[in-house]
Design an enzyme around this catalytic site. Structure first.
Site, PDB file in Angstrom:
ATOM      1  N   HIS A   1     -20.957  -1.305 -17.145  1.00  0.00           N
ATOM      2  CA  HIS A   1     -20.222  -0.584 -16.096  1.00  0.00           C
ATOM      3  C   HIS A   1     -19.616   0.704 -16.663  1.00  0.00           C
ATOM      4  O   HIS A   1     -18.452   0.708 -17.075  1.00  0.00           O
ATOM      5  CB  HIS A   1     -19.111  -1.467 -15.530  1.00  0.00           C
TER       6      HIS A   1
ATOM      7  N   GLU B   1     -18.543   3.220 -15.157  1.00  0.00           N
ATOM      8  CA  GLU B   1     -17.426   3.716 -14.328  1.00  0.00           C
ATOM      9  C   GLU B   1     -16.073   3.271 -14.877  1.00  0.00           C
ATOM     10  O   GLU B   1     -15.063   3.937 -14.646  1.00  0.00           O
ATOM     11  CB  GLU B   1     -17.606   3.262 -12.876  1.00  0.00           C
TER      12      GLU B   1
ATOM     13  N   CYS C   1     -25.452  -2.210 -13.313  1.00  0.00           N
ATOM     14  CA  CYS C   1     -25.446  -3.671 -13.418  1.00  0.00           C
ATOM     15  C   CYS C   1     -26.481  -4.281 -12.467  1.00  0.00           C
ATOM     16  O   CYS C   1     -27.660  -4.152 -12.709  1.00  0.00           O
ATOM     17  CB  CYS C   1     -24.040  -4.224 -13.220  1.00  0.00           C
ATOM     18  N   LEU C   2     -26.073  -4.880 -11.328  1.00  0.00           N
ATOM     19  CA  LEU C   2     -27.092  -5.395 -10.411  1.00  0.00           C
ATOM     20  C   LEU C   2     -28.018  -4.258  -9.969  1.00  0.00           C
ATOM     21  O   LEU C   2     -29.207  -4.477  -9.734  1.00  0.00           O
ATOM     22  CB  LEU C   2     -26.434  -6.057  -9.196  1.00  0.00           C
TER      23      LEU C   2
ATOM     24  N   SER D   1       0.806  -1.236   0.000  1.00  0.00           N
ATOM     25  CA  SER D   1       0.000   0.000   0.000  1.00  0.00           C
ATOM     26  C   SER D   1       0.836   1.282   0.000  1.00  0.00           C
ATOM     27  O   SER D   1       0.430   2.285   0.576  1.00  0.00           O
ATOM     28  CB  SER D   1      -0.946   0.064   1.214  1.00  0.00           C
TER      29      SER D   1
ATOM     30  N   GLY E   1       1.556   2.739  -2.770  1.00  0.00           N
ATOM     31  CA  GLY E   1       1.084   3.485  -3.939  1.00  0.00           C
ATOM     32  C   GLY E   1       1.915   3.259  -5.189  1.00  0.00           C
ATOM     33  O   GLY E   1       2.117   4.184  -5.980  1.00  0.00           O
TER      34      GLY E   1
ATOM     35  N   TYR F   1     -13.874  -8.128  -1.138  1.00  0.00           N
ATOM     36  CA  TYR F   1     -13.270  -7.853   0.167  1.00  0.00           C
ATOM     37  C   TYR F   1     -11.796  -8.251   0.194  1.00  0.00           C
ATOM     38  O   TYR F   1     -11.011  -7.740   0.974  1.00  0.00           O
ATOM     39  CB  TYR F   1     -13.991  -8.629   1.277  1.00  0.00           C
TER      40      TYR F   1
HETATM   41  N1  GLN Z   1     -25.015 -10.541 -10.550  1.00  0.00           N
HETATM   42  C1  GLN Z   1     -25.503  -9.866 -11.720  1.00  0.00           C
HETATM   43  C2  GLN Z   1     -25.261 -10.650 -12.991  1.00  0.00           C
HETATM   44  O1  GLN Z   1     -24.432 -11.519 -13.027  1.00  0.00           O
HETATM   45  C3  GLN Z   1     -24.924  -8.467 -11.823  1.00  0.00           C
HETATM   46  C4  GLN Z   1     -23.445  -8.461 -12.012  1.00  0.00           C
HETATM   47  C5  GLN Z   1     -22.818  -7.123 -11.714  1.00  0.00           C
HETATM   48  O2  GLN Z   1     -23.393  -6.284 -11.034  1.00  0.00           O
HETATM   49  N2  GLN Z   1     -21.616  -6.916 -12.201  1.00  0.00           N
HETATM   50  O3  GLN Z   1     -25.894 -10.393 -13.979  1.00  0.00           O
END
Ligand code: GLN
Length: 539
Positions: free
Chosen positions: A508, A510, A382-383, A14, A16, A54
């Site tokens: 995604h 981001e 996504c989710l 850590s 950097g 995690y």
């Molecule tokens: N678990 C969900 C899927 O597999 C969303 C995956 C995610 O958020 N990256 O479709």
């Protein structure tokens, strides 16, 4: 001819390394060099795709669909150049390649060993990007800390590589810690000396030392470190704690790290680095004219690294809007229908995060019901997007028990369903729908207002998808599919017509936000949160 820079770390993790590598690369790029950065990770997983966030923080997905270390996100955000599978290699991948070759008979008659077979395979991978001809300089970050059992073969490969390429073509930057002992009121150089000794034991003399510190390092201390570690005094570089990672390139410029590197590699310094747009970004970042509070509702919030790219995308979009974005992390498990107002009532916008599995999913759905009904700006990723589809199904369309089949295989209303081509897959590693796919945006939608164009491409990582059997019902009730994959017809973006900002993306966004190119959906979401602040003020 490509030149190679290796970045190793000593004393602690850590420090950097990723940010120093990205900052150096930025300065060299700003001087007109073509630079890329790769990361070699010593763990045995083939990639971090199967790791719990995690354990390892976010899994960063590249254009070509590689699941990689989150440092690649920093490389892209700083350099604004995409990375690929070749930019992240693990011990697992190295061994897998060697073992496959052994089975194919490539080493017939030989005992396969760490030296030379594993180290040769590491060196071959270290050269792949350089040999593409696309780069003048390749920076290779070695994960872990020198002295770890796991990283030994990588360190040995660096030693061999440097010896083969010669000192003018490859150099080693070693990052160490110069701790401050408050009781003694002094900065201490001994850990740095020991960590350089450890490197020397492996046959590597570092060329440059980057010393992480909480206090400025005096000339005397620099001289001492230089003397004990056999480096020039100008090769002792101070890396002082900075308010933002985006300050580090300018701090490294002040320390002349880029110049020292170029002179050691016998490369011309070219022009002074043009950092005008970077400074402009920093100016906006540090002088916001407004402020918004955004809740990030997710299941891994105890470890903010799990949502690294989202946090950084907010920084880019905030700077663009000259707005300070305060991100408040909210564990989705703590949100219930009866406390949702208390949890979210003070926020100007809510982002529901990506994720896997059932933990905390009902909290996400309760959060979405609240922001939909109360006209609070919402962004689902996504989710998070899948949850807003479930919520709308249950509470607006009256589809009792609507769910994703990821959580409830027997739901009467599988509004989110496993993608057809995922159904026969049994292996977990690298088998999701991964990487960049095209998407067509419908005109007249919020998505179109953000992107300002019809054809876009975004990165994915999922197995489940909007169930098109329900699409007509959703659209009739006001939740429209504003982005669709032109080849597979998969719904990529949903949004609400009658809401100030309610957008969910199956991809995604981001992962594509950089300092030079903040993501349009994040920019619009932050702008919507700013409107929300104004609305509240006039109430
Ligand atoms: N678990 C969900 C899927 O597999 C969303 C995956 C995610 O958020 N990256 O479709």
């Amino acid at each position: 001819m490509t030149k190679y820079i290796f970045v190793t770390g000593g004393v602690t993790s850590s420090l950097g390394k990723g940010i120093i590598s990205a900052s150096l690369a930025k300065l060299l790029q700003a001087r007109g060099y073509r630079v890329t950065i790769q990361k070699f990770d010593p763990y045995i997983n083939i990639d971090p795709g199967t790791l719990n966030p995690y354990e390892h923080g976010e899994c960063f997905v590249t254009e070509d669909g590689a699941e990689t270390d989150l440092d690649l996100g920093h490389y892209e955000r700083f350099l604004n150049v995409p990375t690929s599978q070749a930019n992240n290699i693990t011990t697992g991948r190295i061994y897998q390649n060697v073992i496959n070759k052994e089975r194919q008979g490539e080493f017939l008659g030989k005992t396969v060993q760490v030296v030379p077979h594993i180290t040769d395979e590491i060196k071959r991978n270290m050269r792949i990007l350089g040999e593409s001809g696309d780069y003048d300089i390749v920076i290779t970050e070695i994960g872990g800390t020198v002295g770890d059992i796991e990283s030994l073969p990588f360190v040995e490969a660096v030693r061999q590589f440097k010896w083969e390429e010669g000192n003018n073509n490859a150099l080693v930057i070693h990052l160490t810690l110069v701790p401050y002992l408050a009781a003694a009121g002094e900065l201490k150089t001994k850990p740095t000396q020991h960590s350089v000794k450890a490197l020397l034991e492996y046959g590597i003399q570092p060329d440059i030392l980057v010393c992480r510190t909480e206090h400025p390092i005096s000339q005397d201390i620099r001289r001492k470190i230089a003397l004990f570690c056999n480096v020039n005094i100008n090769a002792v570089v101070e890396s002082i704690d900075a308010p933002s990672i985006y300050d580090v390139p300018l701090l490294m410029y002040k320390e002349q790290l880029d110049k020292t590197v170029l002179s050691k590699l016998k490369l011309p310094t070219k022009a002074e680095p043009s950092m005008e747009s970077w400074k402009d970004f920093l100016g906006r970042l540090k002088n916001p004219t407004s402020e918004v509070k955004i809740g990030l509702v997710g299941k891994y919030v105890e470890l903010p690294d799990a949502y690294k790219s989202i946090t950084e995308a907010f920084i880019h979009a905030g700077a663009k809007n000259e707005c300070k974005v305060r991100v408040e992390y909210i564990p989705s498990e703590s949100v219930f229908a009866d406390n949702v107002k208390e949890k979210l009532g003070h926020l100007d916008g809510v982002l529901v995060a990506p994720g896997f599995g059932s933990r905390g999913i009902e909290g996400k759905i309760d959060a979405i019901k609240y922001v939909r009904e109360n006209n609070v700006p919402f962004f689902g990723i996504c989710l998070g997007m899948q949850c807003c589809v479930i919520e709308f199904g249950r509470n607006v369309l009256g589809l009792t028990g609507a769910n994703t089949t990821e959580i409830d295989e027997n739901t009467p209303h599988p509004v989110i369903n496993m993608m057809e081509d995922q159904k026969n897959i049994t292996e977990k590693g690298g088998t999701m729908r991964l990487g960049a796919y095209p998407c067509d945006i419908k005109k007249g939608t919020k998505a179109f207002a953000a992107y300002g164009k019809q054809h876009i491409s975004e990165r994915h990582r999922h197995r489940y998808e909007f169930n098109n059997a329900y699409l007509a019902q959703y659209e009739a009730a006001g939740m429209i599919a504003s982005g669709i994959n032109p080849e597979s017809n998969l719904v990529e973006i949903v949004e609400l017509k009658n809401h100030p900002f309610f957008v969910g993306g199956q991809f995604h966004p981001e992962l594509k936000s950089t300092v030079a190119n903040p993501h349009p959906l994040f920019i619009k979401f932050v702008a919507a949160a700013m409107e929300q602040v104004k609305k509240k003020a006039t109430k």
